[in-house]
Design a protein around this motif. Structure first.
Motif, PDB file in Angstrom:
ATOM      1  N   GLN A 104       0.816  -1.203   0.000  1.00 46.37           N
ATOM      2  CA  GLN A 104       0.000   0.000   0.000  1.00 46.37           C
ATOM      3  C   GLN A 104       0.857   1.263   0.000  1.00 46.37           C
ATOM      4  N   SER A 105       0.280   2.325  -0.574  1.00 46.89           N
ATOM      5  CA  SER A 105       0.923   3.640  -0.532  1.00 46.89           C
ATOM      6  C   SER A 105       0.306   4.440   0.611  1.00 46.89           C
ATOM      7  N   PHE A 106       1.137   4.922   1.519  1.00 50.78           N
ATOM      8  CA  PHE A 106       0.643   5.676   2.677  1.00 50.78           C
ATOM      9  C   PHE A 106       1.061   7.139   2.569  1.00 50.78           C
ATOM     10  N   SER A 107       0.125   8.038   2.872  1.00 47.61           N
ATOM     11  CA  SER A 107       0.491   9.453   2.922  1.00 47.61           C
ATOM     12  C   SER A 107       1.394   9.717   4.130  1.00 47.61           C
ATOM     13  N   ALA A 108       1.173   8.976   5.201  1.00 51.02           N
ATOM     14  CA  ALA A 108       2.081   9.017   6.352  1.00 51.02           C
ATOM     15  C   ALA A 108       3.181   7.984   6.107  1.00 51.02           C
ATOM     16  N   GLY A 109       4.311   8.461   5.618  1.00 52.95           N
ATOM     17  CA  GLY A 109       5.360   7.549   5.188  1.00 52.95           C
ATOM     18  C   GLY A 109       5.876   6.626   6.271  1.00 52.95           C
ATOM     19  N   TYR A 110       5.772   7.068   7.537  1.00 55.32           N
ATOM     20  CA  TYR A 110       6.300   6.252   8.630  1.00 55.32           C
ATOM     21  C   TYR A 110       5.506   4.974   8.854  1.00 55.32           C
ATOM     22  N   LEU A 111       4.292   4.858   8.264  1.00 53.26           N
ATOM     23  CA  LEU A 111       3.507   3.639   8.457  1.00 53.26           C
ATOM     24  C   LEU A 111       4.186   2.422   7.839  1.00 53.26           C
ATOM     25  N   VAL A 171       1.830 -10.702  13.301  1.00 54.40           N
ATOM     26  CA  VAL A 171       2.034  -9.339  12.799  1.00 54.40           C
ATOM     27  C   VAL A 171       0.691  -8.639  12.645  1.00 54.40           C
ATOM     28  N   HIS A 172      -0.292  -9.353  12.118  1.00 53.68           N
ATOM     29  CA  HIS A 172      -1.621  -8.778  11.917  1.00 53.68           C
ATOM     30  C   HIS A 172      -2.230  -8.351  13.254  1.00 53.68           C
ATOM     31  N   GLN A 173      -2.027  -9.143  14.292  1.00 58.52           N
ATOM     32  CA  GLN A 173      -2.532  -8.785  15.623  1.00 58.52           C
ATOM     33  C   GLN A 173      -1.897  -7.495  16.128  1.00 58.52           C
ATOM     34  N   ARG A 174      -0.586  -7.365  15.947  1.00 57.18           N
ATOM     35  CA  ARG A 174       0.116  -6.157  16.383  1.00 57.18           C
ATOM     36  C   ARG A 174      -0.386  -4.918  15.624  1.00 57.18           C
ATOM     37  N   LEU A 175      -0.578  -5.065  14.329  1.00 56.04           N
ATOM     38  CA  LEU A 175      -1.035  -3.929  13.523  1.00 56.04           C
ATOM     39  C   LEU A 175      -2.477  -3.565  13.852  1.00 56.04           C
ATOM     40  N   THR A 176      -3.292  -4.561  14.158  1.00 58.96           N
ATOM     41  CA  THR A 176      -4.681  -4.293  14.551  1.00 58.96           C
ATOM     42  C   THR A 176      -4.716  -3.490  15.847  1.00 58.96           C
ATOM     43  N   ARG A 177      -3.867  -3.849  16.794  1.00 61.18           N
ATOM     44  CA  ARG A 177      -3.793  -3.097  18.056  1.00 61.18           C
ATOM     45  C   ARG A 177      -3.311  -1.670  17.810  1.00 61.18           C
ATOM     46  N   TYR A 178      -2.320  -1.527  16.943  1.00 58.88           N
ATOM     47  CA  TYR A 178      -1.797  -0.194  16.626  1.00 58.88           C
ATOM     48  C   TYR A 178      -2.910   0.669  16.010  1.00 58.88           C
ATOM     49  N   ALA A 179      -3.658   0.095  15.056  1.00 55.74           N
ATOM     50  CA  ALA A 179      -4.705   0.847  14.370  1.00 55.74           C
ATOM     51  C   ALA A 179      -5.846   1.224  15.305  1.00 55.74           C
ATOM     52  N   ALA A 180      -6.044   0.440  16.371  1.00 58.73           N
ATOM     53  CA  ALA A 180      -7.177   0.676  17.273  1.00 58.73           C
ATOM     54  C   ALA A 180      -6.837   1.584  18.444  1.00 58.73           C
ATOM     55  N   LEU A 186       8.553  -2.785  11.337  1.00 60.40           N
ATOM     56  CA  LEU A 186       8.942  -3.028  12.724  1.00 60.40           C
ATOM     57  C   LEU A 186       8.127  -4.174  13.320  1.00 60.40           C
ATOM     58  N   ALA A 187       6.816  -4.192  13.014  1.00 60.64           N
ATOM     59  CA  ALA A 187       5.975  -5.286  13.505  1.00 60.64           C
ATOM     60  C   ALA A 187       6.439  -6.627  12.950  1.00 60.64           C
ATOM     61  N   VAL A 188       6.874  -6.624  11.685  1.00 61.72           N
ATOM     62  CA  VAL A 188       7.385  -7.857  11.077  1.00 61.72           C
ATOM     63  C   VAL A 188       8.679  -8.287  11.748  1.00 61.72           C
ATOM     64  N   ARG A 189       9.571  -7.335  11.987  1.00 56.77           N
ATOM     65  CA  ARG A 189      10.875  -7.655  12.582  1.00 56.77           C
ATOM     66  C   ARG A 189      10.747  -8.130  14.026  1.00 56.77           C
ATOM     67  N   GLU A 190       9.688  -7.680  14.710  1.00 54.76           N
ATOM     68  CA  GLU A 190       9.462  -8.152  16.079  1.00 54.76           C
ATOM     69  C   GLU A 190       9.093  -9.633  16.114  1.00 54.76           C
ATOM     70  N   VAL A 191       8.568 -10.123  15.003  1.00 54.69           N
ATOM     71  CA  VAL A 191       8.121 -11.518  14.931  1.00 54.69           C
ATOM     72  C   VAL A 191       9.125 -12.385  14.173  1.00 54.69           C
ATOM     73  N   VAL A 192       9.641 -11.837  13.061  1.00 56.04           N
ATOM     74  CA  VAL A 192      10.590 -12.572  12.227  1.00 56.04           C
ATOM     75  C   VAL A 192      11.971 -11.961  12.446  1.00 56.04           C
ATOM     76  N   ARG A 193      12.854 -12.672  13.085  1.00 56.15           N
ATOM     77  CA  ARG A 193      14.132 -12.105  13.504  1.00 56.15           C
ATOM     78  C   ARG A 193      15.080 -11.855  12.340  1.00 56.15           C
ATOM     79  N   SER A 194      15.019 -12.689  11.307  1.00 56.05           N
ATOM     80  CA  SER A 194      15.937 -12.533  10.183  1.00 56.05           C
ATOM     81  C   SER A 194      15.328 -11.605   9.135  1.00 56.05           C
TER      82      SER A 194
END
Length: 257
Positions: free
Chosen positions: A23-30, A57-66, A36-44
């Motif tokens: 996806q393209s985000f207007s808020a580039g930091y997303l 990862v989906h659970q972490r992003l859902t919490r962030y969005a909420a 970051l959420a991926v790296r917290e779960v997948v170390r390599s």
């Protein structure tokens, strides 16, 4: 870049995550939030998440969005757009038809359509009869209808498109051959390279004036008689018609049957 996972009866979390990361985000930091959420779960950093990891990862992003964090509303919208795309695109291949009708139909894979639909968003994508998907253009004057097709239909459509492209190339070469001895042809490499331009446009060929950096040269095309000369020269070999309301100064060519 890894390929998108295949579409299945039950959309996988890996496919959901893949679409979200595209996806393209207007808020580039997303994009960094997702990484970051991926790296917290997948170390390599060299490994893509498997289905279990993608679910985490989906659970972490859902919490962030909420939780009202920076960019949470935009991330929530993007996640809903991805879900909407996965709900609509349920077949392997689609036939793309422009509305209003123009040009030849093309085919797209489910992976291609998923990314297009997710990027377009819920406001511009509608479900249609028989599993078809309608994507509205941003100005809503045009749309494209994607209808499910079988593998055999995909093969036939691609063969037809290839044949049409080859015919258009021959048509282009023939038009240049007819016009070049008699009119000034456009030279794209020069600022003052104004002249007649011949271009392949889908299943037809357009002949029009390219003014380069000399806009007043357009008068040579309409009032100076060059357009009429081109029509007269081309009519002996091709079917000649005017352009549409978008290209009123253009001459369109097709092979004479």
């Amino acid at each position: 870049m890894s390929e998108a996972p295949a579409v299945s009866a039950v959309p996988s979390k890996t496919l959901t995550l893949h679409l979200l990361r595209r996806q393209s985000f207007s808020a580039g930091y997303l994009a960094q939030v997702i990484d970051l959420a991926v790296r917290e779960v997948v170390r390599s950093q060299f490994d893509d998440p498997d289905e279990r990891e993608a679910a985490l990862v989906h659970q972490r992003l859902t919490r962030y969005a909420a939780n009202g964090r920076p960019g949470s509303a935009e991330l929530a919208r993007a996640m809903l757009d991805v879900k909407h795309a996965l709900d609509l695109v349920r077949h392997g291949h689609y036939r793309a038809s422009a509305v209003p009708e123009r040009g030849i139909d093309t085919t797209v894979s489910a992976d291609q359509l998923l990314e297009l639909v997710a990027e377009a968003g819920r406001d511009r994508v509608l479900a249609a009869q028989g599993g078809a998907v309608v994507v509205l253009a941003e100005d809503e004057d045009d749309s494209t209808v994607y209808r499910p097709v079988s593998a055999a239909q995909v093969k036939a459509l691609r063969q037809a498109a290839r044949s049409t492209k080859e015919e258009a190339i021959c048509l282009h070469e023939g038009a240049v051959e007819v016009l070049q001895p008699h009119v000034r042809m456009a030279n794209w490499s020069k600022d003052d390279g104004y002249g007649v331009a011949v271009d392949v446009v889908r299943d037809a060929v357009s002949v029009q004036w390219w003014p380069a950096a000399v806009p007043e040269s357009l008068a040579l095309w309409e009032q100076g008689g060059i357009r009429q000369l081109c029509v007269a020269l081309l009519s002996d070999r091709f079917t000649v018609s005017d352009g549409d309301e978008r290209t009123p100064h253009t001459v369109m060519l097709r092979m004479r049957l």
